[in-house]
Design a protein around this motif. Structure first.
Motif, short mmCIF file in Angstrom:
data_model
loop_
_atom_site.label_atom_id
_atom_site.label_comp_id
_atom_site.label_asym_id
_atom_site.label_seq_id
_atom_site.Cartn_x
_atom_site.Cartn_y
_atom_site.Cartn_z
N THR A 148 0.84 -1.20 0.00
CA THR A 148 0.00 0.00 0.00
C THR A 148 0.87 1.25 0.00
O THR A 148 0.62 2.20 -0.77
N ARG A 149 1.92 1.27 0.82
CA ARG A 149 2.83 2.43 0.86
C ARG A 149 3.51 2.64 -0.50
O ARG A 149 3.64 3.76 -0.96
N ALA A 150 3.92 1.55 -1.13
CA ALA A 150 4.67 1.65 -2.38
C ALA A 150 3.79 2.00 -3.58
O ALA A 150 4.24 2.68 -4.50
N THR A 151 2.53 1.53 -3.58
CA THR A 151 1.71 1.65 -4.79
C THR A 151 0.42 2.44 -4.59
O THR A 151 -0.21 2.85 -5.56
N GLY A 152 -0.03 2.59 -3.33
CA GLY A 152 -1.32 3.23 -3.07
C GLY A 152 -2.48 2.26 -3.13
O GLY A 152 -3.61 2.62 -2.80
N PHE A 153 -2.23 1.02 -3.55
CA PHE A 153 -3.32 0.04 -3.63
C PHE A 153 -3.86 -0.27 -2.24
O PHE A 153 -3.10 -0.47 -1.31
N ALA A 154 -5.18 -0.30 -2.12
CA ALA A 154 -5.91 -0.59 -0.87
C ALA A 154 -5.78 0.53 0.15
O ALA A 154 -6.13 0.35 1.31
N ASP A 155 -5.31 1.70 -0.28
CA ASP A 155 -5.24 2.85 0.63
C ASP A 155 -6.67 3.26 0.97
O ASP A 155 -7.49 3.47 0.07
N GLY A 156 -6.98 3.35 2.26
CA GLY A 156 -8.32 3.69 2.69
C GLY A 156 -9.20 2.49 3.01
O GLY A 156 -10.33 2.65 3.46
N LEU A 157 -8.69 1.29 2.78
CA LEU A 157 -9.47 0.07 3.03
C LEU A 157 -9.59 -0.24 4.51
O LEU A 157 -10.63 -0.68 4.98
N PHE A 158 -8.52 0.01 5.26
CA PHE A 158 -8.46 -0.42 6.65
C PHE A 158 -8.66 0.74 7.64
O PHE A 158 -8.27 1.87 7.36
N SER A 159 -9.23 0.40 8.80
CA SER A 159 -9.37 1.37 9.89
C SER A 159 -7.99 1.62 10.51
O SER A 159 -7.05 0.86 10.27
N GLU A 160 -7.90 2.66 11.34
CA GLU A 160 -6.63 2.95 12.03
C GLU A 160 -6.17 1.75 12.85
O GLU A 160 -4.99 1.42 12.86
N ASP A 161 -7.09 1.09 13.56
CA ASP A 161 -6.71 -0.08 14.36
C ASP A 161 -6.19 -1.20 13.48
O ASP A 161 -5.23 -1.89 13.83
N GLU A 162 -6.81 -1.40 12.31
CA GLU A 162 -6.37 -2.48 11.42
C GLU A 162 -5.01 -2.19 10.80
O GLU A 162 -4.30 -3.12 10.42
N LEU A 163 -4.65 -0.94 10.70
CA LEU A 163 -3.35 -0.59 10.13
C LEU A 163 -2.19 -0.91 11.07
O LEU A 163 -1.05 -0.99 10.64
N GLN A 164 -2.49 -1.12 12.36
CA GLN A 164 -1.45 -1.45 13.33
C GLN A 164 -1.54 -2.93 13.68
O GLN A 164 -2.44 -3.36 14.39
N SER A 165 -0.59 -3.70 13.18
CA SER A 165 -0.64 -5.15 13.35
C SER A 165 -0.67 -5.56 14.82
O SER A 165 -1.24 -6.60 15.16
N GLY A 166 -0.08 -4.76 15.68
CA GLY A 166 -0.06 -5.08 17.11
C GLY A 166 -1.44 -5.08 17.75
O GLY A 166 -1.63 -5.66 18.82
N ARG A 167 -2.40 -4.44 17.10
CA ARG A 167 -3.75 -4.39 17.65
C ARG A 167 -4.63 -5.54 17.13
O ARG A 167 -5.79 -5.64 17.50
N ILE A 168 -4.07 -6.35 16.25
CA ILE A 168 -4.83 -7.47 15.69
C ILE A 168 -4.25 -8.75 16.28
O ILE A 168 -3.35 -9.36 15.71
N LYS A 169 -4.78 -9.14 17.43
CA LYS A 169 -4.24 -10.31 18.12
C LYS A 169 -5.17 -11.51 18.06
O LYS A 169 -4.72 -12.64 17.96
N GLU A 170 -6.48 -11.28 18.14
CA GLU A 170 -7.43 -12.39 18.16
C GLU A 170 -7.61 -12.97 16.76
O GLU A 170 -7.55 -12.27 15.76
N LYS A 171 -7.86 -14.26 16.72
CA LYS A 171 -8.04 -14.97 15.45
C LYS A 171 -9.13 -14.32 14.60
O LYS A 171 -8.96 -14.15 13.39
N GLU A 172 -10.26 -13.94 15.22
CA GLU A 172 -11.36 -13.36 14.46
C GLU A 172 -10.95 -12.05 13.79
O GLU A 172 -11.37 -11.77 12.67
N LEU A 173 -10.14 -11.25 14.48
CA LEU A 173 -9.68 -9.98 13.90
C LEU A 173 -8.71 -10.23 12.74
O LEU A 173 -8.72 -9.51 11.74
N LYS A 174 -7.87 -11.24 12.88
CA LYS A 174 -6.94 -11.60 11.80
C LYS A 174 -7.72 -12.07 10.58
O LYS A 174 -7.42 -11.67 9.44
N ILE A 175 -8.73 -12.90 10.81
CA ILE A 175 -9.55 -13.39 9.70
C ILE A 175 -10.28 -12.23 9.03
O ILE A 175 -10.36 -12.16 7.80
N ALA A 176 -10.81 -11.30 9.83
CA ALA A 176 -11.51 -10.15 9.27
C ALA A 176 -10.57 -9.29 8.41
O ALA A 176 -10.93 -8.84 7.32
N TYR A 177 -9.34 -9.07 8.90
CA TYR A 177 -8.36 -8.28 8.15
C TYR A 177 -8.05 -8.96 6.81
O TYR A 177 -8.07 -8.33 5.75
#
Length: 180
Positions: free
Chosen positions: A56-85
């Motif tokens: 996304t940083r290199a190409t702009g692809f999928a820019d705007g797809l994810f919420s602020e929380d989803e952009l930080q991998s450290g906040r995605i710990k539970e399996k359900e959140l990983k699957i949703a991402y």
């Protein structure tokens, strides 16, 4: 002539073709994370998240797809959140490419089917460099996810993996004035 011991590990095995394909497709786009055969052979979630973020940083692809929380991998710990991402980025690549990926987020999070995960990464590289209308793709992806969530809200429990929606039909064409 000595024979190597049968239990001696083979150190010079060739990487699977799908690992090489991923390295070839993504290598020119991103410098980090390192696309090692070991990581691509069983890609952990954080590694995949880092790849998506860098693409996304290199190409702009999928820019705007994810919420602020989803952009930080450290906040995605539970399996359900990983699957949703993963479901979200898989859907985005499907919308951009116009076809189904055939990769299951639950299997990816579990570290299974690495060849399908690598096929997704190759598809990600392809659509990210194809010149697609990113804003249109992101809007269509979010609409498809919202529609899927509405239609499945009453049936499966919240802990069920997201339903994989079919590729979107083309947008409706405005009515044409009658020809004289």
């Amino acid at each position: 002539e000595q024979r190597p011991h049968a239990l001696t590990p083979r150190t010079h095995m060739a990487d699977p073709e799908w690992v090489t394909a991923t390295q070839t497709a993504l290598g020119p786009l991103i410098k980090r994370p390192k696309l090692t055969a070991a990581l691509l052979s069983k890609p952990p979630f954080r590694f995949l998240h880092d790849i998506v973020s860098e693409v996304t940083r290199a190409t702009g692809f999928a820019d705007g797809l994810f919420s602020e929380d989803e952009l930080q991998s450290g906040r995605i710990k539970e399996k359900e959140l990983k699957i949703a991402y993963l479901s979200k980025i898989f859907k985005c690549v499907e919308v951009a490419s116009g076809g189904a990926l055939g990769v299951r987020p639950g299997k990816v999070v579990a570290g299974m089917e690495p060849e399908n995960t690598n096929a997704f990464l190759v598809a990600l590289a392809r659509v990210a460099t194809s010149g697609v209308d990113n804003a249109g793709v992101v809007a269509s992806t979010l609409d498809a996810i919202a529609a899927s969530a509405k239609s499945s809200r009453s049936s499966p429990p919240a802990s069920a993996p997201p339903v994989q929606a079919e590729p979107l039909p083309p947008p409706p064409q405005p009515p044409q004035p009658p020809q004289p």
